[in-house]
Each structure stands twice: as structure tokens, then as C-alpha cells.
Design a protein around this motif. Structure first.
Motif, PDB file in Angstrom:
ATOM      1  N   LEU A 623     -17.325   3.566 -11.765  1.00  0.00           N
ATOM      2  CA  LEU A 623     -16.296   3.976 -12.715  1.00  0.00           C
ATOM      3  C   LEU A 623     -15.643   5.244 -12.149  1.00  0.00           C
ATOM      4  O   LEU A 623     -16.314   6.249 -11.919  1.00  0.00           O
ATOM      5  N   ILE A 624     -14.327   5.169 -11.915  1.00  0.00           N
ATOM      6  CA  ILE A 624     -13.601   6.248 -11.226  1.00  0.00           C
ATOM      7  C   ILE A 624     -12.742   6.991 -12.246  1.00  0.00           C
ATOM      8  O   ILE A 624     -11.818   6.412 -12.848  1.00  0.00           O
ATOM      9  N   PHE A 625     -13.042   8.278 -12.440  1.00  0.00           N
ATOM     10  CA  PHE A 625     -12.249   9.155 -13.299  1.00  0.00           C
ATOM     11  C   PHE A 625     -11.367  10.051 -12.411  1.00  0.00           C
ATOM     12  O   PHE A 625     -11.755  10.429 -11.296  1.00  0.00           O
ATOM     13  N   TYR A 626     -10.226  10.468 -12.935  1.00  0.00           N
ATOM     14  CA  TYR A 626      -9.276  11.260 -12.149  1.00  0.00           C
ATOM     15  C   TYR A 626      -8.364  12.021 -13.099  1.00  0.00           C
ATOM     16  O   TYR A 626      -8.270  11.696 -14.296  1.00  0.00           O
ATOM     17  N   THR A 627      -7.679  13.017 -12.575  1.00  0.00           N
ATOM     18  CA  THR A 627      -6.681  13.768 -13.349  1.00  0.00           C
ATOM     19  C   THR A 627      -5.285  13.395 -12.873  1.00  0.00           C
ATOM     20  O   THR A 627      -5.111  12.696 -11.858  1.00  0.00           O
ATOM     21  N   ASP A 628      -4.265  13.877 -13.594  1.00  0.00           N
ATOM     22  CA  ASP A 628      -2.890  13.498 -13.254  1.00  0.00           C
ATOM     23  C   ASP A 628      -2.412  14.105 -11.939  1.00  0.00           C
ATOM     24  O   ASP A 628      -1.340  13.747 -11.448  1.00  0.00           O
ATOM     25  N   GLY A 629      -3.174  15.035 -11.362  1.00  0.00           N
ATOM     26  CA  GLY A 629      -2.796  15.536 -10.038  1.00  0.00           C
ATOM     27  C   GLY A 629      -2.845  14.452  -8.986  1.00  0.00           C
ATOM     28  O   GLY A 629      -2.151  14.540  -7.959  1.00  0.00           O
ATOM     29  N   VAL A 630      -3.641  13.384  -9.207  1.00  0.00           N
ATOM     30  CA  VAL A 630      -3.710  12.253  -8.275  1.00  0.00           C
ATOM     31  C   VAL A 630      -2.506  11.345  -8.471  1.00  0.00           C
ATOM     32  O   VAL A 630      -1.774  11.037  -7.528  1.00  0.00           O
ATOM     33  N   THR A 631      -2.291  10.891  -9.688  1.00  0.00           N
ATOM     34  CA  THR A 631      -1.229   9.916  -9.942  1.00  0.00           C
ATOM     35  C   THR A 631       0.167  10.518  -9.830  1.00  0.00           C
ATOM     36  O   THR A 631       1.134   9.802  -9.555  1.00  0.00           O
ATOM     37  N   GLU A 632       0.302  11.832 -10.035  1.00  0.00           N
ATOM     38  CA  GLU A 632       1.626  12.472  -9.963  1.00  0.00           C
ATOM     39  C   GLU A 632       1.865  13.162  -8.631  1.00  0.00           C
ATOM     40  O   GLU A 632       2.792  13.967  -8.509  1.00  0.00           O
ATOM     41  N   ARG A 633       1.048  12.870  -7.661  1.00  0.00           N
ATOM     42  CA  ARG A 633       1.300  13.363  -6.291  1.00  0.00           C
ATOM     43  C   ARG A 633       2.633  12.803  -5.839  1.00  0.00           C
ATOM     44  O   ARG A 633       2.889  11.598  -5.917  1.00  0.00           O
ATOM     45  N   ARG A 634       3.543  13.685  -5.373  1.00  0.00           N
ATOM     46  CA  ARG A 634       4.935  13.304  -5.157  1.00  0.00           C
ATOM     47  C   ARG A 634       5.294  13.300  -3.677  1.00  0.00           C
ATOM     48  O   ARG A 634       4.905  14.187  -2.914  1.00  0.00           O
ATOM     49  N   ARG A 635       6.070  12.269  -3.297  1.00  0.00           N
ATOM     50  CA  ARG A 635       6.676  12.195  -1.964  1.00  0.00           C
ATOM     51  C   ARG A 635       8.161  11.938  -2.171  1.00  0.00           C
ATOM     52  O   ARG A 635       8.597  10.822  -2.359  1.00  0.00           O
ATOM     53  N   GLY A 636       8.925  13.051  -2.167  1.00  0.00           N
ATOM     54  CA  GLY A 636      10.323  12.934  -2.544  1.00  0.00           C
ATOM     55  C   GLY A 636      10.413  12.615  -4.018  1.00  0.00           C
ATOM     56  O   GLY A 636       9.900  13.337  -4.873  1.00  0.00           O
ATOM     57  N   ARG A 637      11.050  11.492  -4.352  1.00  0.00           N
ATOM     58  CA  ARG A 637      11.145  11.049  -5.744  1.00  0.00           C
ATOM     59  C   ARG A 637      10.061  10.030  -6.099  1.00  0.00           C
ATOM     60  O   ARG A 637       9.987   9.583  -7.239  1.00  0.00           O
ATOM     61  N   GLU A 638       9.252   9.656  -5.148  1.00  0.00           N
ATOM     62  CA  GLU A 638       8.239   8.626  -5.364  1.00  0.00           C
ATOM     63  C   GLU A 638       6.911   9.264  -5.748  1.00  0.00           C
ATOM     64  O   GLU A 638       6.488  10.249  -5.147  1.00  0.00           O
ATOM     65  N   LEU A 639       6.220   8.680  -6.748  1.00  0.00           N
ATOM     66  CA  LEU A 639       4.918   9.154  -7.188  1.00  0.00           C
ATOM     67  C   LEU A 639       3.825   8.258  -6.619  1.00  0.00           C
ATOM     68  O   LEU A 639       4.035   7.067  -6.347  1.00  0.00           O
ATOM     69  N   PHE A 640       2.617   8.840  -6.481  1.00  0.00           N
ATOM     70  CA  PHE A 640       1.473   8.055  -6.028  1.00  0.00           C
ATOM     71  C   PHE A 640       1.153   6.966  -7.047  1.00  0.00           C
ATOM     72  O   PHE A 640       0.933   5.803  -6.690  1.00  0.00           O
ATOM     73  N   GLY A 641       1.098   7.331  -8.316  1.00  0.00           N
ATOM     74  CA  GLY A 641       1.004   6.359  -9.404  1.00  0.00           C
ATOM     75  C   GLY A 641      -0.372   5.741  -9.575  1.00  0.00           C
ATOM     76  O   GLY A 641      -1.229   5.767  -8.699  1.00  0.00           O
ATOM     77  N   THR A 642      -0.552   5.118 -10.761  1.00  0.00           N
ATOM     78  CA  THR A 642      -1.847   4.500 -11.093  1.00  0.00           C
ATOM     79  C   THR A 642      -2.067   3.202 -10.324  1.00  0.00           C
ATOM     80  O   THR A 642      -3.201   2.890  -9.927  1.00  0.00           O
ATOM     81  N   ASP A 643      -1.004   2.443 -10.115  1.00  0.00           N
ATOM     82  CA  ASP A 643      -1.173   1.175  -9.398  1.00  0.00           C
ATOM     83  C   ASP A 643      -1.611   1.417  -7.955  1.00  0.00           C
ATOM     84  O   ASP A 643      -2.466   0.685  -7.428  1.00  0.00           O
ATOM     85  N   ARG A 644      -1.035   2.417  -7.314  1.00  0.00           N
ATOM     86  CA  ARG A 644      -1.441   2.712  -5.941  1.00  0.00           C
ATOM     87  C   ARG A 644      -2.886   3.211  -5.907  1.00  0.00           C
ATOM     88  O   ARG A 644      -3.627   2.931  -4.949  1.00  0.00           O
ATOM     89  N   LEU A 645      -3.302   3.951  -6.932  1.00  0.00           N
ATOM     90  CA  LEU A 645      -4.690   4.393  -7.002  1.00  0.00           C
ATOM     91  C   LEU A 645      -5.638   3.191  -7.125  1.00  0.00           C
ATOM     92  O   LEU A 645      -6.666   3.115  -6.446  1.00  0.00           O
ATOM     93  N   ARG A 646      -5.297   2.243  -8.010  1.00  0.00           N
ATOM     94  CA  ARG A 646      -6.138   1.048  -8.174  1.00  0.00           C
ATOM     95  C   ARG A 646      -6.199   0.243  -6.875  1.00  0.00           C
ATOM     96  O   ARG A 646      -7.275  -0.205  -6.452  1.00  0.00           O
TER      97      ARG A 646
END
Length: 690
Positions: A623-646
């Protein structure tokens, strides 16, 4: 109008007369020349034009420059010659009449007192004089045709003393009007890269030919450490036994120089040499001011660049190492930065030398102790907060490093090999010392803030995660790019009274000390409530009440998971989400999905909802827990996002909790080249049963 000019008018019954009043401005000499030229043409006296126009220019220019009043120009011509009178309206010293005959030796002394302009009048005029009247002052001159008998004394003026006598015949060896005019009109090339050498050579050659000099030299010292250099040379080198005519150049420091002429003594050699030196000195002063202005602009640019470089680093050691690199070799042969420790002792922080092979000797000299050592002088500079000269093998001076009233140490600079530091360089070095001290102090303050932030941040995180049979815990934490700020992300693993373990991960809004205070509050309240055996929904409700009562606009998202043994090798997890992102369930056999139902964030509303999700972890499941610093990591206008994390978690099935946490951290960090804008926290819970 002067008495002499009036008498000349009376005696010029058959000649031309012009009287004009002109204003005192730069156009007056040209207007006066036009009047004189018209009278000469009308009276057929064109052979006197060169001398008459030159002397008219001198008298009108002097009157405009010194009297600064309107001028009366009177021109009287007869069959023998011409008389020109220039009168101003400046108050004089009373009724006084001074008359001179050309080339009279006593008049040369008077010329040397009055100015070089009357030297031309005395040289070319048949007669000349000055009249002081209650209304002002008039200067007149008389030019006669070559070979013509001058008019009788009564014709020139009744007030002219008999002792003045008629003019003597012109000396053929004296300078001509055209030569004198060329000397006065010679000017440097305004568009040349370095026009002074050619200009000085032209002046020197002209004056040398006028006085019959066999040779001459102009030497100039610009104060740049090269000493006196030959600026111009004419003719042969002076003989060892020759008596040279030497005239100093009237220039300001650091410029200095002189003009030398190998000329026989004459009545005009000295005045002409002085006149030439003064003309050259005027342009040398312009050159000095121009060079000084260019140099100041260079220093201002240097200081701006130095400030920018010093401001870019907030590392104390790097800042102190940068200072000697800025100073050497532009401002000194060597440089050393000493800082003061907490006991007041000086410690060498950085040093540099223009010759790297001299660095060992420099370090050796700087390490010497004793009453006459450089160390003693540096301590004196630091103690007195004043500039102190340094003697001995490493000559230079020391400047104290002071910022915000604090004495930080000293900046020692060695002088150049060729010259000592001039006042401009000393001022620039003192400015560099002030900027360096401020940069060092800022770096120290930042280092202290960073140390405090790191200490506070570490206090909000568990030093180690517990080791439990059958359960694997792993965490990764990456602070924001500014390591002097405290983040609001935190995680924890707490034992419960019933034998289970509580996994906690949260994110408090904002950053800084206030966010850290709320983070510490949330962490401590959870530990107290669950330690007292409160159910997780009740613990969340009590925590929400505490944050609402505290106020301050801070809120918190939280994920709580109580994990304990289930049937067989399974683990039972009770998951509660208070506004936090849903965790990822990574199956040991492959595949990843989001689980849980999000509730209300804490600290915003009086009541909250926190649905419970029951999850079963089989062997190898995580079970993987995380904060929004992972999903909101930004590259220009693109976010890392939850789908990329999964998607990044899916290939990690079967790996240990440590590997999963480390791989996900790397995936998030490598998504962008920019430093993280928010804290990154990852916490992995894994069923390690085999």
C-alpha cells in the motif's frame, strides 16, 4: 574710448574709421575680425592682415573671458598703418595709462605677469598700451607698414609718454605671425584613438622651429606605474653639457611631466615654451579626466559584477573562496580572507596569488606570529576597524570585514609589482570588502536558517521506522528546493494499544515555521489520542476541532491506516482519508489500483466525514501513500499526476518496501530538471509474509 585711440582717429583724416559695440559672447572675436578685415581692405593694408587679425582675436578673447561686459571695438586706418582699440566696461583700478614699445625688455616682464595673450601683442605690434578709465579699460595696438615711417607721437596720442618712443624694427629671427597662428590653432585629432602623441609632436616641432631649438622632448607620467615616458621628441638628443630649457606641465595628479628644449637663450624662448606647455597641459587634463571617467565606469561595472557573483552564493565557504578570485590580479598581487571565530581569533579562510608558485610562501608568511608579523597587523585592523598597511615581504594593506556592525574578519591585499594602489583602487577595494562582508554575513545567516530548518524538519519525522515481523515499512522524504524552509509534509508509524500499527501521512498547508508548528501539533495530537485508545474516526474529529479552534487559516490533509494480522498470512488494513489522495494498492502478482474513499480535510469545517475502507493485503502486496508533492511535480505545464504514479508503481510488484519507495522517489524527481517546489513524501506499507 581710450585717449590713444581718440588721437589716432583725429590723425586719420584721410583714412577709414569703424566703431562697433559687441556683446560678450563667443561670437565676438569673429565679428571683431570681420570689422578689422573690412577696414584693412578699404585702406589697402592687406599686408597687415595676418598680424592684425591675430592680435584682434587675442584682445577680444581676453576681454570676453575676463571682463564679461560689452566691448567697444574701434579701428582707425591711415596711409601708414592701423590702430585697433578694444574697450570693456569692467571697473578698473583708476586713471592709469600703460604704454609699451614692441620688444622692450621691461614689457616682457609685464607680459609674464599679465598673461601669455599679451606676448603676441608685444611681439607683433609696433606699439601697444593699456588705458584704465572710470568707465572701464581699453587695450590698443598699432601696426605700421613694413619699412614705413611711424606717425609722429602727437598723431598717435597726446597722452602717450615720450619715453615709449617709436617701435624698433622687427627682428628677422623672431617668430612670424603665421607661425604663431599655426602654433595657437594646432589641435589634436578628435577622432583618433590616441591623438596626444601626434598633437604633442606637432606642438613641439612648431615651437622648436620658432625658437631655433636643436631638439626637444616632452615626457609624461600618467601615474600608472610606468614612470615618465617620452610623449613626443623633436630633433637630436640633447648634449650632456647643454643647458636645457625645462618647463613643467601644469597637470593634476597623478599626471606629471615636463617640456625640454635644447635652445639658445632668447627673449621669447621661455614664454613660448610656457605657452606651448600650457596648451598641451589643457589637452592632457582632458585626457586625464576622460581616462578617469572611463576607469570609474570600469570600476562600477566591476563592482556590479562582483556584487552579482557574491549574491549568487549562499554557501559561506564558497563565498569566502570567491572573494580572492575577484581581487587577484585586477586589484592586487595577492589576497587573503581571514574570519574571526567565536573566541575572536583570526582563521585563514581563503587565499590567492597571481603566481600560483608563490602560494606556499604566502601561506607561510600569513601563518607567522610575532609583533611585526602580518598576523599582528591583521588583528590590529580587525580590532580597530580601520585600514592598516602591511610591510615586509608581502607588502600591501588590510581592510576590516564589517557587516551590520559585526566584525567578521579582514581582507588583506598585496600591492601590484609595478606600482602602489592609487586612491581609486583603494576606494574600490574598500567597497569590495564591504560587499564581501555583507555576502559572508548573508551566507552565515542562511546557513543558520538552513540548520534550524533541518533540525526542525527532522524533529517532525521519525528518526527510524519500526521493524515488525511480517510487515515492511519504508519512507522517502525530499524537502522543497529551498533547504532553509520547513515543509508541511510528514509521516509517522505509531503502535496502537490493541497491538496493531498506525500508519500516518499528512500535508499541512503552507511552509515555514507556522506550518511546522501545525505539523507538530497534528503529529502530537494523533499520538496522544490513539495512545489513549480512541477510535480513528473519533481521533480525526477531535483533531479537526483542535485545528478549527486554533484558527490561523491552516488546514491539513491526512491518511490513517491501522494495520494488523488477518487470516493466515494476510494483513487487515482500516483506511481513513481526511481530504488526502487515495493510496495505490500494488498487488504482489502485478497490477496497481487506487483504493479508499476521500473525506473532508481537517481544520476547514466544524464537522467532517471520514469513510472507512477495509483492505486486505496478501503476501507481497503493498500500500503506497504519498503527498501532493509527488503528483504535482511540474515539467513546464505538465504535472506528474496520479496516473503516472500508478503506472510507475505497477512494474515494482514483488519488490521490497525500500525498493518501491526509492524507485517512486526517483521517478518523481527525474520527471523535471527543476528543484522540487513542494515537499515529496512517500510511505510504503508491505506484507512481507512469505
Amino acid at each position: 574710448m581710450s585717449a590713444e585711440a581718440g588721437a589716432a582717429t583725429a590723425g586719420a583724416r584721410d583714412g577709414a574709421v569703424r566703431r562697433v559695440r559687441l556683446p560678450a559672447d563667443r561670437r565676438t572675436p569673429a565679428a571683431a575680425r570681420a570689422v578689422v578685415r573690412s577696414v584693412l581692405t578699404e585702406s589697402h593694408l592687406d599686408e597687415l592682415a595676418n598680424e592684425a587679425l591675430l592680435l584682434t582675436t587675442e584682445l577680444t578673447t581676453n576681454a570676453v573671458e575676463h571682463a564679461r561686459t560689452e566691448l567697444d571695438i574701434e579701428v582707425v586706418a591711415d596711409e601708414v598703418g592701423i590702430t585697433v582699440t578694444v574697450s570693456d566696461f569692467a571697473p578698473g583700478s583708476g586713471d592709469e595709462l600703460t604704454v609699451g614699445a614692441r620688444n622692450d625688455s621691461t614689457e616682457i616682464d609685464e607680459v609674464s605677469v599679465r598673461g601669455r595673450g599679451l606676448l603676441l601683442v608685444d611681439h607683433f605690434a609696433s606699439r601697444w598700451g593699456t588705458t584704465y578709465l572710470p568707465t572701464g579699460k581699453g587695450v590698443w595696438f598699432r601696426l605700421d607698414r613694413p619699412g614705413a615711417d611711424p606717425p609722429a607721437e602727437g598723431t598717435i596720442g597726446e597722452s602717450t609718454p615720450a619715453s615709449a618712443g617709436p617701435a624698433t624694427s622687427a627682428d628677422r629671427s623672431t617668430p612670424s605671425a603665421s607661425a604663431m597662428s599655426e602654433l595657437m590653432q594646432t589641435a589634436p585629432d578628435l577622432y583618433g584613438d590616441d591623438p596626444l602623441p601626434d598633437f604633442a609632436t606637432s606642438l613641439l616641432s612648431r615651437v622648436a622651429e620658432m625658437v631655433g631649438a636643436a631638439g626637444g622632448t616632452i615626457r609624461l607620467d600618467r601615474g600608472d606605474g610606468q614612470g615618465r615616458q617620452v610623449l613626443a621628441r623633436f630633433g637630436r638628443s640633447p648634449r650632456p653639457d647643454s643647458e636645457l630649457l625645462r618647463v613643467p606641465l601644469t597637470v593634476h595628479r597623478p599626471y606629471a611631466g615636463e617640456l625640454e628644449l635644447d635652445a639658445a637663450p632668447s627673449a621669447y624662448a621661455q614664454p613660448l615654451a610656457v605657452l606651448t606647455a600650457e596648451r598641451l597641459s589643457l589637452h592632457l587634463e582632458n585626457d586625464r579626466l576622460r581616462r578617469a571617467d572611463v576607469r570609474r565606469q570600469v570600476w562600477l561595472t566591476f563592482l556590479a559584477e562582483a556584487s552579482e557573483l557574491l549574491a549568487q552564493s549562499l554557501d559561506v565557504d564558497l563565498t569566502m573562496a570567491l572573494v580572492p578570485q575577484l581581487v587577484v590580479p585586477r586589484l592586487g598581487q595577492w589576497c587573503a580572507v581571514h574570519t574571526t571565530d567565536e573566541w575572536g581569533r583570526l582563521r585563514l579562510a581563503a587565499a590567492s596569488h597571481a603566481d600560483e608558485s608563490m602560494l606556499p610562501q604566502l601561506h607561510k608568511v600569513l601563518a607567522e606570529t610575532g609583533p611585526d608579523s602580518i598576523q599582528a597587523r591583521l588583528r590590529e585592523a580587525s580590532r580597530s576597524a580601520a585600514q592598516i598597511p602591511l610591510g615586509g615581504p608581502m607588502e600591501g594593506f588590510a581592510v576590516p570585514l564589517i557587516a551590520r556592525g559585526q566584525r567578521l574578519g579582514t581582507l588583506a591585499v598585496g600591492r601590484h609589482q609595478r606600482h602602489r594602489h592609487d586612491p581609486d583602487e583603494v576606494a574600490v577595494l574598500e567597497d569590495v570588502a564591504r560587499r564581501a562582508a555583507l555576502a559572508i554575513e548573508n551566507a552565515r545567516i542562511h546557513a543558520e536558517r538552513r540548520r534550524v530548518a533541518q533540525t526542525l524538519q527532522q524533529s517532525l519525522l521519525p528518526p527510524v521506522l519500526p521493524v515488525v515481523d511480517g510487515i515492511g515499512f519504508a519512507a522517502e522524504y525530499v524537502p522543497t528546493g529551498d533547504d532553509a524552509e520547513v515543509g508541511g509534509d510528514f509521516y509517522d508509524v505509531v503502535p496502537l494499544p490493541d497491538g496493531r500499527w498506525l500508519v500516518v501521512i499528512g500535508d499541512v498547508s503552507g511552509k515555514g515555521v507556522q506550518a511546522a508548528a501545525v505539523t507538530g501539533l497534528v503529529r502530537d495530537v494523533i499520538r496522544v489520542l490513539v495512545g489513549d485508545g480512541k477510535p480513528l474516526p473519533e481521533a480525526l474529529a477531535r483533531l479537526n476541532e483542535t485545528l478549527v479552534e486554533r484558527g490561523g487559516g491552516r488546514y491539513c490533509t491526512l491518511a490513517l491506516a491501522a494495520v494488523g494480522p488477518g487470516e493466515g498470512d494476510q494483513l487487515d488494513v482500516s483506511l481513513h482519508l481526511a481530504g488526502h489522495d487515495r493510496p495505490v494498492l500494488l498487488a504482489g502478482s502485478g497490477g496497481a489500483e487506487f483504493v479508499g474513499t476521500s473525506g473532508t480535510a481537517l481544520g476547514l469545517l466544524d464537522t467532517i466525514t471520514s469513510p472507512t475502507a477495509e483492505i486486505t493485503l496478501g503476501p507481497g502486496d503493498s500500500l503506497i501513500f504519498y503527498t501532493d508533492g509527488v503528483t504535482e511535480r511540474r515539467r513546464g505545464r505538465e504535472l506528474f499526476g496520479t496516473d503516472r504514479l500508478r503506472d510507475a508503481a505497477a512494474p515494482l510488484a514483488g519488490y521490497s518496501a525500500d525498493v518501491v519507495a526509492a524507485r517512486l522517489r526517483a521517478a518523481a524527481i527525474n520527471f523535471s530538471v527543476e528543484p522540487p517546489r513542494d515537499d515529496i513524501a512517500i510511505l510504503v506499507l508491505r506484507n512481507d509474509a512469505t
